[in-house]
Design a protein around this motif. Sequence first.
Motif, PDB file in Angstrom:
ATOM      1  N   TYR A   1       0.934  -1.314   0.125  1.00 29.76           N
ATOM      2  CA  TYR A   1       0.027  -0.045  -0.238  1.00 29.76           C
ATOM      3  C   TYR A   1       1.435   1.514   0.174  1.00 29.76           C
ATOM      4  O   TYR A   1       0.341   1.855  -0.005  1.00 29.76           O
ATOM      5  N   ALA A   2       1.918   1.118   0.981  1.00 32.32           N
ATOM      6  CA  ALA A   2       3.001   2.059   0.885  1.00 32.32           C
ATOM      7  C   ALA A   2       3.749   3.199  -0.303  1.00 32.32           C
ATOM      8  O   ALA A   2       3.698   3.705  -0.259  1.00 32.32           O
ATOM      9  N   GLN A   3       3.887   1.982  -1.022  1.00 25.07           N
ATOM     10  CA  GLN A   3       4.239   2.035  -2.323  1.00 25.07           C
ATOM     11  C   GLN A   3       3.609   2.951  -3.239  1.00 25.07           C
ATOM     12  O   GLN A   3       4.045   3.531  -3.922  1.00 25.07           O
ATOM     13  N   HIS A   4       2.097   3.723  -3.111  1.00 25.38           N
ATOM     14  CA  HIS A   4       1.278   3.685  -4.126  1.00 25.38           C
ATOM     15  C   HIS A   4       1.823   4.967  -3.450  1.00 25.38           C
ATOM     16  O   HIS A   4       0.556   6.082  -3.894  1.00 25.38           O
ATOM     17  N   ASN A   5       2.435   5.829  -2.684  1.00 28.01           N
ATOM     18  CA  ASN A   5       1.753   7.027  -1.919  1.00 28.01           C
ATOM     19  C   ASN A   5       3.349   7.564  -2.036  1.00 28.01           C
ATOM     20  O   ASN A   5       4.528   7.187  -2.572  1.00 28.01           O
TER      21      ASN A   5
END
Length: 252
Positions: A207-211
């Motif tokens: 999820y954090a990769q999309h931020n």
Amino acid sequence: MIITGAGMGLGLATAKELASKGAHLVLVDYNEPALAEAKTEISREFPEVKVVTVFADVSDEEATKNYVKVAVDTFGRIDGFYNNAGIEGRQARMTEYDLDIFKKVIDINLMGVYFGLRYVIPVMQKQRYGRIVNAASVGGIRGVMNQSPYVASKHAVSGMTKNAALEYGRDGILTNAIAPGAILTPMVAEAFRQINPADPKAAEIEYAQHNPTKRLGEPHEVAKVVAFLLSEDNSYINGQTIAIDGGESNIY
Ligand code: NAD
């Protein structure tokens, strides 16, 4: 200051931030042990701050009237209101969504926020002063797969925030909403457990990769913004839904 959902997560982080600035607090939650623990922690860290707890389910109108009454009986006024309590529900596509859970999410996230506004605003009108922050979400700005009632309720909170701003700005009451992205709280940890029960940490990293910042947010990063919006330093922001998401909601 009244904070609903103060037992953990963003509510607790904000309660601590406000306590550090000397605000007296009314903490509201339906998780009694968490509420008691929150009071103990805050009183230990900030002994000069007066902390009152009220056990209440925010989707219950009578319970809402009661927490507002306790605040007025104890402090004589309500300067700030963090209308924060909310739940995520379950992850499922719209047509397969459990109806009872759907209704519960709407009852807590939408009706709970509305009841809070309905009974806090008249107190603030008499004072001709008040600051309100409602809990929306990035799910109140755009769609989030498999979270229909959550997204519907948070869009509604953002809309109601605009109306409260229009209707009560003349009374000295400024109402805003916040739209956090994924902030590491017990609620978000549970969402990652649902997305990948075998490896919730992997779901979190993915999820954090999309931020844009390549990380999730921390509760204190939300608490600082809420504390500002609840303070006299906010004198002209009204009716806004402020994203606190590392810029993620700008991605097309
Ligand atoms: P959390 O689950 O970690 O904590 C929520 C607290 O609210 C708990 O103490 C819970 O007992 C209480 N609560 C829930 N329903 C209640 C009810 N009906 N009556 C009284 N208390 C109730 O959640 P959180 O992550 O701190 O989220 C707080 C708010 O912020 C919610 O409205 C949530 O939708 C919103 N939000 C959170 C995030 C995030 O990333 N954490 C993102 C967007 C929006």
